[in-house]
Design an enzyme around this catalytic site. Structure first.
Site, PDB file in Angstrom:
ATOM      1  N   HIS A 247      13.639 -53.151 -19.526  1.00  0.00           N
ATOM      2  CA  HIS A 247      13.921 -52.862 -21.007  1.00  0.00           C
ATOM      3  C   HIS A 247      14.519 -53.958 -21.721  1.00  0.00           C
ATOM      4  CE1 HIS A 247      13.635 -48.343 -19.937  1.00  0.00           C
ATOM      5  NE2 HIS A 247      12.608 -48.383 -20.270  1.00  0.00           N
TER       6      HIS A 247
ATOM      7  N   LYS B 198      11.687 -31.700 -22.899  1.00  0.00           N
ATOM      8  CA  LYS B 198      11.804 -32.657 -21.990  1.00  0.00           C
ATOM      9  C   LYS B 198      13.424 -32.861 -21.735  1.00  0.00           C
ATOM     10  CE  LYS B 198      10.044 -36.333 -19.059  1.00  0.00           C
ATOM     11  NZ  LYS B 198       9.582 -37.680 -19.510  1.00  0.00           N
TER      12      LYS B 198
ATOM     13  N   ARG C 268       4.266 -53.743 -17.436  1.00  0.00           N
ATOM     14  CA  ARG C 268       4.622 -54.014 -16.111  1.00  0.00           C
ATOM     15  C   ARG C 268       3.603 -54.564 -15.090  1.00  0.00           C
ATOM     16  NH1 ARG C 268       8.121 -48.819 -15.451  1.00  0.00           N
ATOM     17  NH2 ARG C 268       6.153 -48.071 -16.601  1.00  0.00           N
TER      18      ARG C 268
ATOM     19  N   SER D  61      12.929 -46.164 -15.315  1.00  0.00           N
ATOM     20  CA  SER D  61      13.938 -45.304 -15.370  1.00  0.00           C
ATOM     21  C   SER D  61      13.887 -44.311 -14.401  1.00  0.00           C
ATOM     22  CB  SER D  61      13.940 -44.775 -16.938  1.00  0.00           C
ATOM     23  OG  SER D  61      14.027 -45.770 -17.758  1.00  0.00           O
TER      24      SER D  61
END
Ligand code: PNS
Length: 159
Positions: free
Chosen positions: A17, A41, A90, A127
């Site tokens: 990030h 969440k 990515r 993450s």
């Protein structure tokens, strides 16, 4: 003023990030890094913790602002007068979903999305993987900013 937003969960911010944020910040007058508040969440870190970790990670970038949002990203963009979303990509695995969201956000509100390829050295970072590795005692010191590493270690010790 040319403004853009980098939205995400950032639970927690990784060096991937930071790579994208740093490069995008160099292209705009102001870059807002916006953490999604998702009541459905629970993350490892609270939204306030994520924002604090982000602020530490981008402390040297004067034109980066950290904020949070709930609801639709396009509503956040509209209310903050931000015409562009920037996302790091990515690998091809990211592309399909990101493309769908980009097309939907444009249809909903005319908000454009630009994609930035992540640096190859951080292309494998996520993450979720960082949290998994840290939870089982693996070394994530090269994958996250120092402040995040400290907080991950503290969480592990507390559990
Ligand atoms: O880091 P993430 O979890 O991949 O980020 C995903 C995020 C927050 C960018 C995305 O879920 C999002 O924009 N959520 C806000 C709700 C929304 O606008 N949904 C419609 C997308 S077309």
């Amino acid at each position: 003023m040319r403004r853009a937003v980098c939205p995400g969960s950032f639970d927690p911010v990784t060096n991937g990030h930071v790579d994208v944020i740093t490069r995008v910040a160099a292209l705009y007058d102001e870059l807002v890094v916006a953490v999604l508040v998702n009541p459905g969440k629970a993350g490892l870190f609270t939204v306030d913790e994520r924002m604090e970790l982000l602020r530490e990670a981008v402390a040297e970038l004067p034109n980066v602002v950290v904020d949070s949002f709930s609801g639709l990203l396009v509503d956040y963009c509209r209310s903050h007068d931000i015409p562009v979303v920037v996302k790091g990509l990515r690998a091809v695995g990211d592309f399909e979903y990101e493309l769908q969201m980009a097309q939907m956000n444009r249809e909903l509100a005319g908000v454009e999305t630009l994609f930035v390829p992540t640096a190859p050295q951080v292309g494998h970072l996520s993450s979720s993987l960082v949290k998994q590795i840290a939870t089982f005692g693996g070394d994530v010191s090269r994958l996250v900013p120092e402040g995040v590493l400290d907080r991950l270690l503290a969480k592990r010790e507390a559990s």
